[in-house]
Design a protein around this motif. Sequence first.
Motif, PDB file in Angstrom:
ATOM      1  N   GLY A 168       0.785  -1.233   0.000  1.00  0.00           N
ATOM      2  CA  GLY A 168       0.000   0.000   0.000  1.00  0.00           C
ATOM      3  C   GLY A 168       0.814   1.279   0.000  1.00  0.00           C
ATOM      4  O   GLY A 168       1.729   1.475  -0.801  1.00  0.00           O
ATOM      5  N   GLN A 169       0.475   2.154   0.932  1.00  0.00           N
ATOM      6  CA  GLN A 169       1.092   3.473   0.992  1.00  0.00           C
ATOM      7  C   GLN A 169       2.578   3.402   1.323  1.00  0.00           C
ATOM      8  O   GLN A 169       3.345   4.284   0.915  1.00  0.00           O
ATOM      9  N   MET A 170       2.993   2.365   2.036  1.00  0.00           N
ATOM     10  CA  MET A 170       4.410   2.195   2.342  1.00  0.00           C
ATOM     11  C   MET A 170       5.193   1.945   1.054  1.00  0.00           C
ATOM     12  O   MET A 170       6.266   2.530   0.834  1.00  0.00           O
ATOM     13  N   ALA A 171       4.653   1.080   0.189  1.00  0.00           N
ATOM     14  CA  ALA A 171       5.303   0.822  -1.094  1.00  0.00           C
ATOM     15  C   ALA A 171       5.325   2.099  -1.937  1.00  0.00           C
ATOM     16  O   ALA A 171       6.308   2.380  -2.639  1.00  0.00           O
ATOM     17  N   ARG A 172       4.257   2.879  -1.869  1.00  0.00           N
ATOM     18  CA  ARG A 172       4.176   4.144  -2.610  1.00  0.00           C
ATOM     19  C   ARG A 172       5.244   5.113  -2.108  1.00  0.00           C
ATOM     20  O   ARG A 172       5.920   5.785  -2.903  1.00  0.00           O
ATOM     21  N   LEU A 173       5.429   5.196  -0.801  1.00  0.00           N
ATOM     22  CA  LEU A 173       6.433   6.097  -0.232  1.00  0.00           C
ATOM     23  C   LEU A 173       7.841   5.658  -0.627  1.00  0.00           C
ATOM     24  O   LEU A 173       8.687   6.492  -0.962  1.00  0.00           O
ATOM     25  N   ASN A 174       8.085   4.372  -0.600  1.00  0.00           N
ATOM     26  CA  ASN A 174       9.395   3.862  -1.005  1.00  0.00           C
ATOM     27  C   ASN A 174       9.693   4.252  -2.453  1.00  0.00           C
ATOM     28  O   ASN A 174      10.797   4.704  -2.783  1.00  0.00           O
ATOM     29  N   ARG A 175       8.694   4.090  -3.338  1.00  0.00           N
ATOM     30  CA  ARG A 175       8.861   4.464  -4.751  1.00  0.00           C
ATOM     31  C   ARG A 175       9.070   5.964  -4.886  1.00  0.00           C
ATOM     32  O   ARG A 175       9.894   6.417  -5.685  1.00  0.00           O
ATOM     33  N   ALA A 176       8.318   6.746  -4.118  1.00  0.00           N
ATOM     34  CA  ALA A 176       8.425   8.202  -4.184  1.00  0.00           C
ATOM     35  C   ALA A 176       9.837   8.667  -3.817  1.00  0.00           C
ATOM     36  O   ALA A 176      10.376   9.597  -4.438  1.00  0.00           O
ATOM     37  N   ILE A 177      10.417   8.030  -2.820  1.00  0.00           N
ATOM     38  CA  ILE A 177      11.768   8.421  -2.386  1.00  0.00           C
ATOM     39  C   ILE A 177      12.770   8.227  -3.518  1.00  0.00           C
ATOM     40  O   ILE A 177      13.589   9.114  -3.813  1.00  0.00           O
ATOM     41  N   GLY A 178      12.719   7.077  -4.176  1.00  0.00           N
ATOM     42  CA  GLY A 178      13.640   6.825  -5.282  1.00  0.00           C
ATOM     43  C   GLY A 178      13.435   7.790  -6.434  1.00  0.00           C
ATOM     44  O   GLY A 178      14.403   8.294  -7.027  1.00  0.00           O
ATOM     45  N   GLN A 179      12.166   8.066  -6.774  1.00  0.00           N
ATOM     46  CA  GLN A 179      11.873   8.992  -7.867  1.00  0.00           C
ATOM     47  C   GLN A 179      12.349  10.401  -7.547  1.00  0.00           C
ATOM     48  O   GLN A 179      12.907  11.093  -8.400  1.00  0.00           O
ATOM     49  N   PHE A 180      12.115  10.823  -6.306  1.00  0.00           N
ATOM     50  CA  PHE A 180      12.566  12.155  -5.905  1.00  0.00           C
ATOM     51  C   PHE A 180      14.081  12.267  -6.017  1.00  0.00           C
ATOM     52  O   PHE A 180      14.604  13.270  -6.534  1.00  0.00           O
ATOM     53  N   MET A 181      14.798  11.256  -5.550  1.00  0.00           N
ATOM     54  CA  MET A 181      16.262  11.303  -5.611  1.00  0.00           C
ATOM     55  C   MET A 181      16.753  11.424  -7.051  1.00  0.00           C
ATOM     56  O   MET A 181      17.635  12.239  -7.351  1.00  0.00           O
ATOM     57  N   LEU A 182      16.195  10.613  -7.948  1.00  0.00           N
ATOM     58  CA  LEU A 182      16.605  10.675  -9.352  1.00  0.00           C
ATOM     59  C   LEU A 182      16.323  12.050  -9.953  1.00  0.00           C
ATOM     60  O   LEU A 182      17.174  12.629 -10.647  1.00  0.00           O
ATOM     61  N   ASP A 183      15.133  12.567  -9.715  1.00  0.00           N
ATOM     62  CA  ASP A 183      14.794  13.887 -10.253  1.00  0.00           C
ATOM     63  C   ASP A 183      15.722  14.963  -9.713  1.00  0.00           C
ATOM     64  O   ASP A 183      16.175  15.846 -10.452  1.00  0.00           O
ATOM     65  N   HIS A 184      16.015  14.900  -8.434  1.00  0.00           N
ATOM     66  CA  HIS A 184      16.868  15.924  -7.813  1.00  0.00           C
ATOM     67  C   HIS A 184      18.285  15.853  -8.376  1.00  0.00           C
ATOM     68  O   HIS A 184      18.882  16.890  -8.702  1.00  0.00           O
ATOM     69  N   HIS A 185      18.812  14.655  -8.504  1.00  0.00           N
ATOM     70  CA  HIS A 185      20.191  14.526  -8.991  1.00  0.00           C
ATOM     71  C   HIS A 185      20.311  14.899 -10.471  1.00  0.00           C
ATOM     72  O   HIS A 185      21.347  15.431 -10.885  1.00  0.00           O
ATOM     73  N   THR A 186      19.296  14.616 -11.260  1.00  0.00           N
ATOM     74  CA  THR A 186      19.375  14.949 -12.680  1.00  0.00           C
ATOM     75  C   THR A 186      19.047  16.416 -12.942  1.00  0.00           C
ATOM     76  O   THR A 186      19.693  17.065 -13.770  1.00  0.00           O
ATOM     77  N   GLN A 187      18.070  16.949 -12.228  1.00  0.00           N
ATOM     78  CA  GLN A 187      17.613  18.314 -12.498  1.00  0.00           C
ATOM     79  C   GLN A 187      18.392  19.377 -11.730  1.00  0.00           C
ATOM     80  O   GLN A 187      18.528  20.506 -12.195  1.00  0.00           O
ATOM     81  N   VAL A 188      18.913  19.011 -10.551  1.00  0.00           N
ATOM     82  CA  VAL A 188      19.599  19.993  -9.701  1.00  0.00           C
ATOM     83  C   VAL A 188      21.108  19.745  -9.675  1.00  0.00           C
ATOM     84  O   VAL A 188      21.903  20.693  -9.749  1.00  0.00           O
ATOM     85  N   ASN A 189      21.510  18.493  -9.597  1.00  0.00           N
ATOM     86  CA  ASN A 189      22.930  18.183  -9.383  1.00  0.00           C
ATOM     87  C   ASN A 189      23.697  17.803 -10.645  1.00  0.00           C
ATOM     88  O   ASN A 189      24.892  17.507 -10.585  1.00  0.00           O
TER      89      ASN A 189
END
Length: 426
Positions: A168-189
């Motif tokens: 459920g929401q735990m799996a969604r949060l885990n996925r969100a964390i990975g997606q956020f990291m990728l977006d941040h590293h590609t778009q900001v870093n």
Amino acid sequence: MHDLKYIRENPEAFDAALKRRGAAAVSASLLALDEKRRAVQTEMQAGQARRNEASKAIGAAMGKGDTATAEALKAEVASLKDSMPQMEEQERALASELDGLLAALPNLPADDTPDGADENDNIEVSRWGAVPKFDFEPKDHADLGPPLGLDFETGVAISGTRFTFMRGQMARLNRAIGQFMLDHHTQVNGYSECNTPVLVNDAAMYGTDKLPKFADDSFRTTDGRWLIPTAEVSLTSSVAGGILDENALPIRLTAHTLCFRSEAGAAGKDTKGLIRQHQFEKVELVSVVRPQDSEAEHERMTAAAESILQALALPYRKILLCTGDMGFGARKTYDLEVWLPGQGLYREISSCSNCGDFQARRMNTRYRPAEGKGNLFVHTLNGSGLAVGRTLVAVLENYQQADGSVLIPSALLPYMGGISRLEPMA
């Protein structure tokens, strides 16, 4: 891998650097073996030169009608030809033995890496963020997580210890964390996103210093491939054997992958919860740079990893590892340790290392300078940006509420489909 030329010219300095890492002096034995190998090479070259010379002389002798000399020269050529395979095998055996000894030696520490025996000698560089205060007793994620969707029992039932099933929401949060990291590293870093294999061959593992030393810490498939312990292996190996143009550097790559570790050396440690799993997710950072840029790149990479923790408002500290606690292939390493209220301590969530040319020599990866002659070895760096599961742990413990729910950090809200907190499941 180490530079034999450097060892020949600086045997005492090489041994002194190994001593800082707790390793015995080996330059004398290495150089003795190298001398034997070079002597065989010289003998082979001399034999080949004489064989060519004698072969030419046969024709001259035959032209003069000197049959006796021609027959003697033929016999000499045949003898030299017969001896070559034996010398070649001897040279291969000596080279293999020398490479094996070199491959077992750790990287030499940077001058500013502190000396020390273990983690107790590491140096705290800085801290960021305020440790949260609770008006209730904060829970460990292993106790907090099951009502929210961390299903340890099912993970163990279908795979064994050190595996977890998320719902459920735990799996969604885990996925969100990975997606956020990728977006941040590609778009900001400024990293380039990659999607890599998680199965690799021996050469990829050897080139990134995981073989032969860490074979027992990794999983191998029945067809001889390896499950990656980190995307460092596949990302760094993407430039293996290449000669890169200087203007192509720096290369900065990132990937979000499953990772696999047997944890052979961690029996009994962190058996509860998500801290130490056989299968986990990580967003990896890899840089390939010119030697003169690697120190600055190390600081940049570490700051990129720190920026994730800062965006998530997770308190952490930055640690400079000592020689006794540093990884095998690293010359200098920063660890980032996040605060976990449920455990009441800081735990590692990222390790960022400058490997110098250690991996490049094993992979034979060089670059072509814009000016000057000759190709030079690149420097490689790698870091966690971050471990997804441990970041999930940190979010759960730092954002937990008295009613057992967990607030979602603001940076992750765009990835949660309108969910602003995790609630205990029915």
